[in-house]
Motif scaffolding. Structure first.
Motif, mmCIF file in Angstrom:
data_model
loop_
_atom_site.group_PDB
_atom_site.id
_atom_site.type_symbol
_atom_site.label_atom_id
_atom_site.label_comp_id
_atom_site.label_asym_id
_atom_site.label_seq_id
_atom_site.Cartn_x
_atom_site.Cartn_y
_atom_site.Cartn_z
ATOM 1 N N GLN A 121 0.824 -1.207 0.000
ATOM 2 C CA GLN A 121 0.000 0.000 0.000
ATOM 3 C C GLN A 121 0.863 1.264 0.000
ATOM 4 O O GLN A 121 0.611 2.199 -0.761
ATOM 5 C CB GLN A 121 -0.929 0.006 1.217
ATOM 6 C CG GLN A 121 -1.999 -1.057 1.181
ATOM 7 C CD GLN A 121 -2.956 -0.876 0.027
ATOM 8 O OE1 GLN A 121 -3.514 0.198 -0.183
ATOM 9 N NE2 GLN A 121 -3.146 -1.925 -0.753
ATOM 10 N N TYR A 122 1.884 1.293 0.832
ATOM 11 C CA TYR A 122 2.762 2.455 0.895
ATOM 12 C C TYR A 122 3.528 2.605 -0.422
ATOM 13 O O TYR A 122 3.733 3.725 -0.911
ATOM 14 C CB TYR A 122 3.753 2.317 2.051
ATOM 15 C CG TYR A 122 3.231 2.722 3.414
ATOM 16 C CD1 TYR A 122 1.958 2.358 3.836
ATOM 17 C CD2 TYR A 122 4.015 3.449 4.294
ATOM 18 C CE1 TYR A 122 1.488 2.711 5.087
ATOM 19 C CE2 TYR A 122 3.556 3.813 5.555
ATOM 20 C CZ TYR A 122 2.289 3.435 5.947
ATOM 21 O OH TYR A 122 1.829 3.802 7.186
ATOM 22 N N GLU A 123 3.962 1.486 -0.979
ATOM 23 C CA GLU A 123 4.703 1.534 -2.237
ATOM 24 C C GLU A 123 3.810 2.054 -3.358
ATOM 25 O O GLU A 123 4.217 2.916 -4.142
ATOM 26 C CB GLU A 123 5.234 0.144 -2.583
ATOM 27 C CG GLU A 123 6.139 0.109 -3.796
ATOM 28 C CD GLU A 123 6.748 -1.263 -4.024
ATOM 29 O OE1 GLU A 123 7.729 -1.338 -4.784
ATOM 30 O OE2 GLU A 123 6.247 -2.254 -3.446
ATOM 31 N N SER A 124 2.572 1.563 -3.423
ATOM 32 C CA SER A 124 1.635 2.037 -4.445
ATOM 33 C C SER A 124 1.318 3.514 -4.273
ATOM 34 O O SER A 124 1.046 4.215 -5.253
ATOM 35 C CB SER A 124 0.339 1.215 -4.378
ATOM 36 O OG SER A 124 0.580 -0.135 -4.690
ATOM 37 N N ALA A 125 1.345 3.982 -3.028
ATOM 38 C CA ALA A 125 1.078 5.398 -2.750
ATOM 39 C C ALA A 125 2.241 6.292 -3.148
ATOM 40 O O ALA A 125 2.099 7.518 -3.168
ATOM 41 C CB ALA A 125 0.759 5.590 -1.272
ATOM 42 N N GLY A 126 3.409 5.700 -3.436
ATOM 43 C CA GLY A 126 4.547 6.484 -3.896
ATOM 44 C C GLY A 126 5.614 6.765 -2.864
ATOM 45 O O GLY A 126 6.520 7.563 -3.123
ATOM 46 N N ALA A 127 5.543 6.132 -1.688
ATOM 47 C CA ALA A 127 6.570 6.372 -0.668
ATOM 48 C C ALA A 127 7.945 5.976 -1.191
ATOM 49 O O ALA A 127 8.097 4.976 -1.893
ATOM 50 C CB ALA A 127 6.254 5.575 0.601
ATOM 51 N N ALA A 128 8.948 6.776 -0.832
ATOM 52 C CA ALA A 128 10.329 6.436 -1.186
ATOM 53 C C ALA A 128 10.880 5.390 -0.236
ATOM 54 O O ALA A 128 11.821 4.665 -0.569
ATOM 55 C CB ALA A 128 11.203 7.683 -1.154
ATOM 56 N N GLY A 129 10.299 5.307 0.960
ATOM 57 C CA GLY A 129 10.745 4.346 1.950
ATOM 58 C C GLY A 129 9.832 4.390 3.156
ATOM 59 O O GLY A 129 8.960 5.269 3.278
ATOM 60 N N LEU A 130 10.009 3.422 4.051
ATOM 61 C CA LEU A 130 9.214 3.358 5.270
ATOM 62 C C LEU A 130 10.047 2.714 6.365
ATOM 63 O O LEU A 130 11.080 2.108 6.102
ATOM 64 C CB LEU A 130 7.922 2.570 5.044
ATOM 65 C CG LEU A 130 8.029 1.132 4.537
ATOM 66 C CD1 LEU A 130 8.369 0.130 5.633
ATOM 67 C CD2 LEU A 130 6.737 0.706 3.873
ATOM 68 N N PHE A 131 9.581 2.875 7.608
ATOM 69 C CA PHE A 131 10.239 2.153 8.685
ATOM 70 C C PHE A 131 9.231 1.374 9.501
ATOM 71 O O PHE A 131 8.075 1.781 9.656
ATOM 72 C CB PHE A 131 11.107 3.064 9.563
ATOM 73 C CG PHE A 131 10.374 4.091 10.374
ATOM 74 C CD1 PHE A 131 9.922 3.802 11.648
ATOM 75 C CD2 PHE A 131 10.188 5.385 9.885
ATOM 76 C CE1 PHE A 131 9.276 4.768 12.422
ATOM 77 C CE2 PHE A 131 9.557 6.357 10.643
ATOM 78 C CZ PHE A 131 9.092 6.046 11.919
ATOM 79 N N LEU A 132 9.673 0.203 9.962
ATOM 80 C CA LEU A 132 8.876 -0.700 10.778
ATOM 81 C C LEU A 132 9.536 -0.834 12.141
ATOM 82 O O LEU A 132 10.756 -0.951 12.233
ATOM 83 C CB LEU A 132 8.794 -2.075 10.120
ATOM 84 C CG LEU A 132 7.977 -2.147 8.824
ATOM 85 C CD1 LEU A 132 8.400 -3.339 7.995
ATOM 86 C CD2 LEU A 132 6.490 -2.222 9.164
ATOM 87 N N ALA A 133 8.731 -0.841 13.191
ATOM 88 C CA ALA A 133 9.258 -0.865 14.552
ATOM 89 C C ALA A 133 8.939 -2.186 15.237
ATOM 90 O O ALA A 133 8.112 -2.977 14.771
ATOM 91 C CB ALA A 133 8.685 0.294 15.350
ATOM 92 N N ASP A 134 9.585 -2.419 16.376
ATOM 93 C CA ASP A 134 9.328 -3.635 17.146
ATOM 94 C C ASP A 134 8.356 -3.392 18.291
ATOM 95 O O ASP A 134 8.414 -4.040 19.334
ATOM 96 C CB ASP A 134 10.627 -4.263 17.656
ATOM 97 C CG ASP A 134 11.521 -3.295 18.429
ATOM 98 O OD1 ASP A 134 11.098 -2.147 18.659
ATOM 99 O OD2 ASP A 134 12.655 -3.685 18.776
ATOM 100 N N ARG A 135 7.428 -2.466 18.078
ATOM 101 C CA ARG A 135 6.343 -2.316 19.032
ATOM 102 C C ARG A 135 5.412 -3.519 18.920
ATOM 103 O O ARG A 135 5.300 -4.120 17.857
ATOM 104 C CB ARG A 135 5.554 -1.039 18.725
ATOM 105 C CG ARG A 135 6.383 0.227 18.776
ATOM 106 C CD ARG A 135 5.570 1.392 18.254
ATOM 107 N NE ARG A 135 6.357 2.605 18.187
ATOM 108 C CZ ARG A 135 6.337 3.462 17.168
ATOM 109 N NH1 ARG A 135 5.587 3.205 16.120
ATOM 110 N NH2 ARG A 135 7.072 4.551 17.191
ATOM 111 N N PRO A 136 4.702 -3.840 19.995
ATOM 112 C CA PRO A 136 3.739 -4.939 19.897
ATOM 113 C C PRO A 136 2.647 -4.606 18.883
ATOM 114 O O PRO A 136 2.271 -3.443 18.712
ATOM 115 C CB PRO A 136 3.148 -5.035 21.311
ATOM 116 C CG PRO A 136 4.179 -4.418 22.187
ATOM 117 C CD PRO A 136 4.807 -3.323 21.367
ATOM 118 N N ALA A 137 2.138 -5.633 18.197
ATOM 119 C CA ALA A 137 1.021 -5.431 17.282
ATOM 120 C C ALA A 137 -0.161 -4.877 18.066
ATOM 121 O O ALA A 137 -0.319 -5.155 19.260
ATOM 122 C CB ALA A 137 0.654 -6.738 16.597
#
Length: 296
Positions: free
Chosen positions: A99-115
């Motif tokens: 979804q983020y890629e289709s929206a055009g983001a150059a990059g993203l970050f993912l964290a180790d917070r609990p779901a």
């Protein structure tokens, strides 16, 4: 060179990449016009702009992807986005990346917070008081790397484990994420310059992976961009600077208007009408009879 390639080139440049988080697309344009080479999208600013609420993880992945799309559409510079915990298990992480890629983001970050479904706030407990096991964070990164269609889409891993388990555990997670394919790393909440240097020496100097500084003033003394660059960081975010500036400016102007009932004395504290409408886009995006309110 497209924006994803440009974003990676900025990270490879020795000069610090400063990325303010935009409150909304209009703020994104202001940030771009101020000369910044990238704009950020974050959960706290988006929750404030869309809901008037703090970042309580109320926005869904789809809603955040829509914020990314609107921001990408408003600016020409790369947009770097917060993808939180990936919004669920590995399947949800993969969907979020798409979804983020289709929206055009150059990059993203993912964290180790609990779901989100796993979070159980206790009285007096802060949001960042727990992190998922290292294997779960690494699994998120593996899912994200496998899901992206464009290899230039940058995947960053962020760990909050330092404040919970110490720097050795946090760096172990960082190395595991690099092995899993992460393109960049953020070890959040370093307590000292010595810890910052250890992070950049182990991840950037030894492994050749860009690192993002966590500049939360409530956790670490916020060094200047030049100081962070000297330490070895490649990127720093400014999460709520635009939102707080907007909040103060609007509160002061509206407070004075409420008290006086006279807008005329406020003119020198407002952007001229022409400047405001110039920020809203080029002439071809405006109605033929001029922008709304142009003759007021």
């Amino acid at each position: 060179m497209n924006n994803r390639q440009r974003f990676r080139a900025h990270l490879a440049d020795p000069k610090m990449l400063m990325v303010p988080i935009a409150h909304d697309p209009l703020c994104a344009r202001i940030i771009e016009r101020a000369g910044f080479q990238a704009v950020g999208v974050g959960g706290a600013a988006s929750a404030a702009a869309l809901l008037g609420r703090p970042d309580g993880r109320l926005l869904s992945a789809r809603e955040m992807a829509d914020v990314v799309w609107r921001t990408v559409d408003a600016v020409r510079v790369p947009v770097f986005a917060d993808a939180d915990d990936g919004y669920g298990d590995a399947t949800h992480v993969a969907w979020t990346v798409r979804q983020y890629e289709s929206a055009g983001a150059a990059g993203l970050f993912l964290a180790d917070r609990p779901a989100r479904r796993q979070r159980r706030r206790t009285v007096g407990a802060a949001e960042g008081d727990t992190v998922v096991p290292a294997a779960e964070l690494i699994g998120r990164i593996e899912a994200a790397v496998a899901a992206r269609r464009d290899p230039d889409m940058l995947i960053m891993a962020r760990t909050d484990a330092l404040a919970v388990h110490g720097i050795d555990e946090a760096l172990g997670r960082a190395h595991g994420c690099v092995d899993a394919g992460a393109d960049a790393i953020c070890v959040a909440n370093p307590a000292s310059t010595d810890q910052m240097r250890r992070i950049t020496e182990e991840i950037t100097a030894r492994r050749g992976i860009p690192t993002m500084a966590d500049t939360n003033p409530g956790v670490t003394p916020p060094p200047t961009a030049a100081e962070l660059q000297e330490i070895g960081y490649s990127l720093t975010l400014y999460p709520t600077l635009a939102s707080r500036a907007l909040a103060r400016a609007v509160a002061e102007v509206m407070g004075e208007l409420s008290w006086s009932g006279d807008a005329a004395p406020l003119a020198d504290r407002l952007a001229p009408v022409e400047e405001f409408h110039a920020l809203a886009g080029p002439p071809e995006h405006r109605p033929a009879d001029g922008p709304p309110g142009a003759r007021r």
